[in-house]
Design an enzyme around this catalytic site. Sequence first.
Site, PDB file in Angstrom:
ATOM      1  N   ASP A  49     -19.503 -24.514  52.872  1.00 48.80           N
ATOM      2  CA  ASP A  49     -20.176 -23.545  51.885  1.00 48.80           C
ATOM      3  C   ASP A  49     -21.205 -22.614  52.228  1.00 48.80           C
ATOM      4  O   ASP A  49     -21.806 -21.648  51.430  1.00 48.80           O
ATOM      5  CB  ASP A  49     -20.396 -24.441  50.720  1.00 48.80           C
ATOM      6  CG  ASP A  49     -21.689 -25.194  51.299  1.00 48.80           C
ATOM      7  OD1 ASP A  49     -22.133 -25.439  52.487  1.00 48.80           O
ATOM      8  OD2 ASP A  49     -22.317 -26.117  50.293  1.00 48.80           O
ATOM      9  N   GLU A 186     -27.358 -33.287  60.425  1.00 50.75           N
ATOM     10  CA  GLU A 186     -27.796 -31.768  60.431  1.00 50.75           C
ATOM     11  C   GLU A 186     -29.386 -31.804  60.410  1.00 50.75           C
ATOM     12  O   GLU A 186     -30.025 -32.777  59.740  1.00 50.75           O
ATOM     13  CB  GLU A 186     -27.526 -31.063  59.075  1.00 50.75           C
ATOM     14  CG  GLU A 186     -28.226 -29.529  59.188  1.00 50.75           C
ATOM     15  CD  GLU A 186     -27.431 -28.469  58.344  1.00 50.75           C
ATOM     16  OE1 GLU A 186     -26.409 -28.664  57.755  1.00 50.75           O
ATOM     17  OE2 GLU A 186     -27.999 -27.319  58.210  1.00 50.75           O
TER      18      GLU A 186
HETATM   19  O1  KIV Z   1     -21.637 -25.123  55.118  1.00 50.81           O
HETATM   20  C1  KIV Z   1     -21.463 -25.469  56.490  1.00 50.81           C
HETATM   21  O2  KIV Z   1     -21.340 -24.326  57.190  1.00 50.81           O
HETATM   22  C2  KIV Z   1     -22.000 -26.339  56.851  1.00 50.81           C
HETATM   23  C3  KIV Z   1     -22.110 -26.643  58.485  1.00 50.81           C
HETATM   24  C4  KIV Z   1     -23.145 -25.710  59.047  1.00 50.81           C
HETATM   25  C5  KIV Z   1     -22.620 -28.017  58.848  1.00 50.81           C
HETATM   26  O3  KIV Z   1     -22.155 -27.612  56.197  1.00 50.81           O
END
Ligand code: KIV
Length: 277
Positions: A49, A186
Amino acid sequence: MSATSPTRPVLPPDILARKGGVPLVVLTAYTTPVARLVDAQCDIALVGDSVGMVLHGMPSTLGVTMEMMILHGRAVVRGLSRAMAVIDMPFGSYEESPQQAYRNAARLMTETGAPSVKLEGGAHMAETIAFLTARGVPVMAHVGLTPQAVNTLGGYKVVGRDAEADRVMADAVAVAAAGAFAVVLEKVPVGLAGRITAQVAIPTIGIGAGVDCDGQVLVVDDILGLFTEFRPKFVKRYGALGQAAAEAIAAYAEDVRARRFPGPEHGFADVLKGPTT
Ligand code: KIV
């Protein structure tokens, strides 16, 4: 694609089987051309997202909709032949109840063709993860810094220092026990990420979580130097495509203004003389 990936399309059990093996390579992708590039080198193409911030100029991921995820998910799936697509469930599409999560996860899978989804949250999402996995929806979990919770977390800070470490560990253990096939960690301190990786039986995929994870994920526009609004500490740039694009656009603009473009080779003759005219 890594030497340890199967020659057929990768599925969640293949990812699970890579626990403790050659690190999983994951990048985001939002479009077909980028998905093709990712497919050639990666195990997973994550339709994150983050697309809202990276491609649509949104200030956070909170405004991303199901329709956006379906549109970008379809584009990415079209570009993949081996890497596995994982589609992020957008904010507000799964938190209310396991039933709401199932309805929207099923939409994401059936309308894009992706075999799995990702959702943010730890112990409080375990019931939903169990509900989804029992009904044929493979789930990648996401703990530590969960960007959809930016307002309750108070910013995009490291999560899991000091007393908070036990909670992040408990979150990872809970999502693994609930049946997630992998978990994104994260912005979790390096030591804690290593301990979680040793503790849980599913692959950990780190972003700003150090080298001990079972795999790594980054936003593709970050590594290419295409998204330059800000640069988190955990990003390594492997290209300067934004700069190259800016130079190319400037050269085009100069050529147009100076009437150097188009040249005779870019035009069409008034009278047809041969097949290439
Ligand atoms: O939305 C995203 O790109 C993510 C990753 C960076 C883990 O959740």
